[in-house]
Design an enzyme around this catalytic site. Sequence first.
Site, PDB file in Angstrom:
ATOM      1  N   ARG A   1     -57.333  10.625 107.490  1.00 34.68           N
ATOM      2  CA  ARG A   1     -57.917  10.924 106.187  1.00 34.68           C
ATOM      3  C   ARG A   1     -57.511  12.277 105.633  1.00 34.68           C
ATOM      4  O   ARG A   1     -57.099  12.385 104.472  1.00 34.68           O
ATOM      5  CB  ARG A   1     -59.461  10.923 106.258  1.00 34.68           C
ATOM      6  CG  ARG A   1     -60.102   9.608 106.009  1.00 34.68           C
ATOM      7  CD  ARG A   1     -61.330   9.516 106.863  1.00 34.68           C
ATOM      8  NE  ARG A   1     -60.904   9.586 108.240  1.00 34.68           N
ATOM      9  CZ  ARG A   1     -60.499   8.525 108.929  1.00 34.68           C
ATOM     10  NH1 ARG A   1     -60.534   7.349 108.401  1.00 34.68           N
ATOM     11  NH2 ARG A   1     -60.082   8.648 110.180  1.00 34.68           N
ATOM     12  N   THR A   2     -57.660  13.317 106.443  1.00 32.63           N
ATOM     13  CA  THR A   2     -57.481  14.657 105.876  1.00 32.63           C
ATOM     14  C   THR A   2     -56.037  14.848 105.422  1.00 32.63           C
ATOM     15  O   THR A   2     -55.771  15.271 104.296  1.00 32.63           O
ATOM     16  CB  THR A   2     -57.889  15.728 106.902  1.00 32.63           C
ATOM     17  OG1 THR A   2     -59.170  15.376 107.412  1.00 32.63           O
ATOM     18  CG2 THR A   2     -57.965  17.095 106.266  1.00 32.63           C
TER      19      THR A   2
ATOM     20  N   LYS B   1     -41.523  24.051 120.856  1.00 29.26           N
ATOM     21  CA  LYS B   1     -40.567  24.972 121.501  1.00 29.26           C
ATOM     22  C   LYS B   1     -41.202  26.347 121.702  1.00 29.26           C
ATOM     23  O   LYS B   1     -40.535  27.286 122.102  1.00 29.26           O
ATOM     24  CB  LYS B   1     -39.329  25.136 120.608  1.00 29.26           C
ATOM     25  CG  LYS B   1     -38.601  23.854 120.304  1.00 29.26           C
ATOM     26  CD  LYS B   1     -37.468  24.157 119.318  1.00 29.26           C
ATOM     27  CE  LYS B   1     -37.076  22.905 118.557  1.00 29.26           C
ATOM     28  NZ  LYS B   1     -36.379  23.232 117.303  1.00 29.26           N
TER      29      LYS B   1
ATOM     30  N   ARG C   1     -54.170  21.908 110.077  1.00 27.34           N
ATOM     31  CA  ARG C   1     -55.132  21.501 111.119  1.00 27.34           C
ATOM     32  C   ARG C   1     -54.585  21.948 112.458  1.00 27.34           C
ATOM     33  O   ARG C   1     -53.387  21.804 112.725  1.00 27.34           O
ATOM     34  CB  ARG C   1     -55.352  19.985 111.117  1.00 27.34           C
ATOM     35  CG  ARG C   1     -56.177  19.538 112.323  1.00 27.34           C
ATOM     36  CD  ARG C   1     -56.585  18.101 112.248  1.00 27.34           C
ATOM     37  NE  ARG C   1     -57.611  17.896 111.229  1.00 27.34           N
ATOM     38  CZ  ARG C   1     -58.282  16.756 111.082  1.00 27.34           C
ATOM     39  NH1 ARG C   1     -58.027  15.731 111.873  1.00 27.34           N
ATOM     40  NH2 ARG C   1     -59.199  16.642 110.154  1.00 27.34           N
TER      41      ARG C   1
ATOM     42  N   HIS D   1     -64.546  22.525 109.259  1.00 28.93           N
ATOM     43  CA  HIS D   1     -63.723  21.536 108.554  1.00 28.93           C
ATOM     44  C   HIS D   1     -64.156  21.581 107.090  1.00 28.93           C
ATOM     45  O   HIS D   1     -64.828  20.685 106.585  1.00 28.93           O
ATOM     46  CB  HIS D   1     -63.977  20.156 109.170  1.00 28.93           C
ATOM     47  CG  HIS D   1     -63.005  19.089 108.761  1.00 28.93           C
ATOM     48  ND1 HIS D   1     -62.105  19.236 107.719  1.00 28.93           N
ATOM     49  CD2 HIS D   1     -62.805  17.842 109.259  1.00 28.93           C
ATOM     50  CE1 HIS D   1     -61.400  18.126 107.605  1.00 28.93           C
ATOM     51  NE2 HIS D   1     -61.805  17.274 108.525  1.00 28.93           N
TER      52      HIS D   1
HETATM   53  N1   CP Z   1     -62.713  13.055 108.608  1.00 28.25           N
HETATM   54  C1   CP Z   1     -61.540  13.440 109.152  1.00 28.25           C
HETATM   55  O1   CP Z   1     -61.273  14.636 109.351  1.00 28.25           O
HETATM   56  O2   CP Z   1     -60.707  12.405 109.472  1.00 28.25           O
HETATM   57  P1   CP Z   1     -59.252  12.558 110.063  1.00 28.25           P
HETATM   58  O3   CP Z   1     -59.413  13.162 111.462  1.00 28.25           O
HETATM   59  O4   CP Z   1     -58.671  11.185 110.078  1.00 28.25           O
HETATM   60  O5   CP Z   1     -58.501  13.519 109.198  1.00 28.25           O
END
Ligand code: CP
Length: 306
Positions: A51-52, A80, A101, A129
């Site tokens: 999603r993100t 590396k 991320r 998040h």
């Molecule tokens: N909600 C969320 O962060 O989903 P993903 O881990 O798929 O990005």
Amino acid sequence: MRHIMDALDLSPEELDDLICLAKRIIDNPEKYSECCKGKKLATCFYEPSTRTRLSFEAAMLNLGGSVLGFSSADSSSAAKGESVSDTIRVISSYADICAMRHPKEGAPLVASMHSRIPVINAGDGGHNHPTQTLTDLLTINILKGRFDNLKIGFCGDLKFGRTVHSLINAMVRYENVEFVLISPPELRIPDYLRKGTLDANNIKYTEVSDLDSVIGDMDLLYMTRVQRERFFNEEDYIRLKDSFILDAAKMALAREDMLVLHPLPRVNEISTEVDEDPRAVYFKQAQYGVYIRMALIMTLLGIKVD
Ligand code: CP
């Protein structure tokens, strides 16, 4: 130039502006379809995501911009041994904005300190998040029409669930918000959140390990999966993973206007029979994630349309 590491980096007024912009985009997406033409978003994902990452990419494409990036540490030069700070120095000359991320808490913050472009934390370890929180807030705002006077249940892995930590921190800024924290004793919220956020702000909350006894009196139920990737041993994960399963029988105990949110991905904690219940809004929530990220990209790039 501004970075977003935490949803609290935005004041309540800025958050209102962002939500208003996301709603205007929902109402008239065509109007915004070219506003990031010539701009590039880099998605630097050192940890899996559906999603993100894809909603960030969809957001930039919807705005007429382009995307580049990597979806795992293995497919980047991190494999590396390249540092996050060196990577972002280089990405700064390839893109105009970056969503990152990382499994290590604080890694996007380190990146932001060496970046010449805005960096957005797209999830750092069990810490924060912020764009999921913005997604959750847009969902609550649209579907509940308010942030004040809400009783919110958080259920599942409240220890490692970064989306829970971020949303609690964001919601305590509103009036008369109460939390019901439902988890096995081992997966309760971290002490820093209990003391530093809830106790410090005199927030009303209860901690319980049984969903049935509390589900009947909530405005929102925020379900979470048990975060396998953050456990130190598999035995504990297996023992705790199915602690709570929301099914039709449990939904029958809930109020008619209680909404079920989940950041997704879901594993077993919501039975698929709940998906057809009109109170189950987690797929709509994922869709709202695109609009709030469109609003955030525009805001951080200083692009105004209205
Ligand atoms: N909600 C969320 O962060 O989903 P993903 O881990 O798929 O990005």
